[in-house]
Design an enzyme around this catalytic site. Structure first.
Site, PDB file in Angstrom:
ATOM      1  N   HIS A  38      11.055 -30.748 -27.221  1.00  0.00           N
ATOM      2  CA  HIS A  38      10.675 -29.357 -27.498  1.00  0.00           C
ATOM      3  C   HIS A  38      10.735 -29.055 -28.996  1.00  0.00           C
ATOM      4  O   HIS A  38       9.849 -28.388 -29.533  1.00  0.00           O
ATOM      5  CB  HIS A  38      11.580 -28.390 -26.728  1.00  0.00           C
ATOM      6  CG  HIS A  38      11.144 -28.138 -25.335  1.00  0.00           C
ATOM      7  ND1 HIS A  38      11.318 -29.050 -24.323  1.00  0.00           N
ATOM      8  CD2 HIS A  38      10.547 -27.060 -24.773  1.00  0.00           C
ATOM      9  CE1 HIS A  38      10.842 -28.542 -23.203  1.00  0.00           C
ATOM     10  NE2 HIS A  38      10.366 -27.333 -23.448  1.00  0.00           N
ATOM     11  N   LYS A 103      17.171 -26.262 -14.042  1.00  0.00           N
ATOM     12  CA  LYS A 103      18.282 -25.669 -13.288  1.00  0.00           C
ATOM     13  C   LYS A 103      19.024 -24.710 -14.201  1.00  0.00           C
ATOM     14  O   LYS A 103      19.066 -24.892 -15.413  1.00  0.00           O
ATOM     15  CB  LYS A 103      19.222 -26.739 -12.739  1.00  0.00           C
ATOM     16  CG  LYS A 103      19.992 -27.497 -13.798  1.00  0.00           C
ATOM     17  CD  LYS A 103      20.933 -28.511 -13.181  1.00  0.00           C
ATOM     18  CE  LYS A 103      21.709 -29.217 -14.307  1.00  0.00           C
ATOM     19  NZ  LYS A 103      22.596 -30.246 -13.797  1.00  0.00           N
TER      20      LYS A 103
END
Length: 192
Positions: A38, A103
């Site tokens: 990222h 999650k």
């Protein structure tokens, strides 16, 4: 409740149709990326350079799979904590990502971007990496091979079990679940 079967690419109208708490079975191509990938994607964007993948209507799975055993496509492929990508996610959502898989909770900025750009956040079951790996039919590194497990991969998945945690309206299963639990507890123990 019967899971909803969805196939990539996931358009904005597809994302709009998904509701908080629904179970889905995802089939198609998705991309893996964790925090190191990222960071590089955002660095590339800031430099005005071409990204190594098309973000439009795509899904990013927050995973760093383990090496595959002989005869397998991929090793354990369980989700990593999504909050580690929260500083990057709003920009990628604004550039076309329609879903993320991970999650854990998301920041208010990510929820705002999900609502503004009609995206969705799926939860995958933590601790079930070996089970989730069975849904992966192919895995190919497409960028940042030097990052090892954190390289960006294109995965082809079949009927990957997920849950809509945050829908395009910002409804959040973690918040709803907690509120429901507290309400049931109040009724059970007679608290007013």
């Amino acid at each position: 409740m019967t899971p909803i079967e969805i196939t990539t690419p996931l358009t904005r109208s597809d994302a709009l149709s998904l509701k908080c708490g629904e179970s889905v079975l995802l089939t198609g191509e998705i991309y893996t990326a964790r925090d190191a990938a990222h960071a590089r994607l955002l660095e590339t964007i800031q430099k005005g350079e071409r990204l190594p993948l098309d973000l439009q209507n795509n899904i990013i799975y927050y995973v760093g799979p383990t090496p595959p055993m002989p005869g397998r496509v991929i090793g354990s492929a369980g989700p990593t904590t999504s909050g580690r990508m929260d500083s990057y996610a709003p920009k990628l959502i604004s550039m076309g990502i329609t879903a993320m898989i991970g999650k854990g909770i998301r920041s208010p900025e990510v929820v705002s971007a999900i609502k503004k750009h009609t995206a969705v956040y799926f939860g995958a079951l933590g601790g079930a990496g070996a089970l989730l790996a069975q849904c992966v039919e192919s895995s190919e590194v497409v960028a940042y091979e030097d990052l090892g497990a954190e390289a960006i991969r294109r995965l082809k998945v079949t009927k990957m079990p997920l849950t809509v945690i945050i829908d395009s309206e910002g409804n959040n299963l973690y918040e709803r679940g907690r509120a429901l639990y507290l309400e049931q507890r109040r009724k059970t123990v007679g608290e007013e």
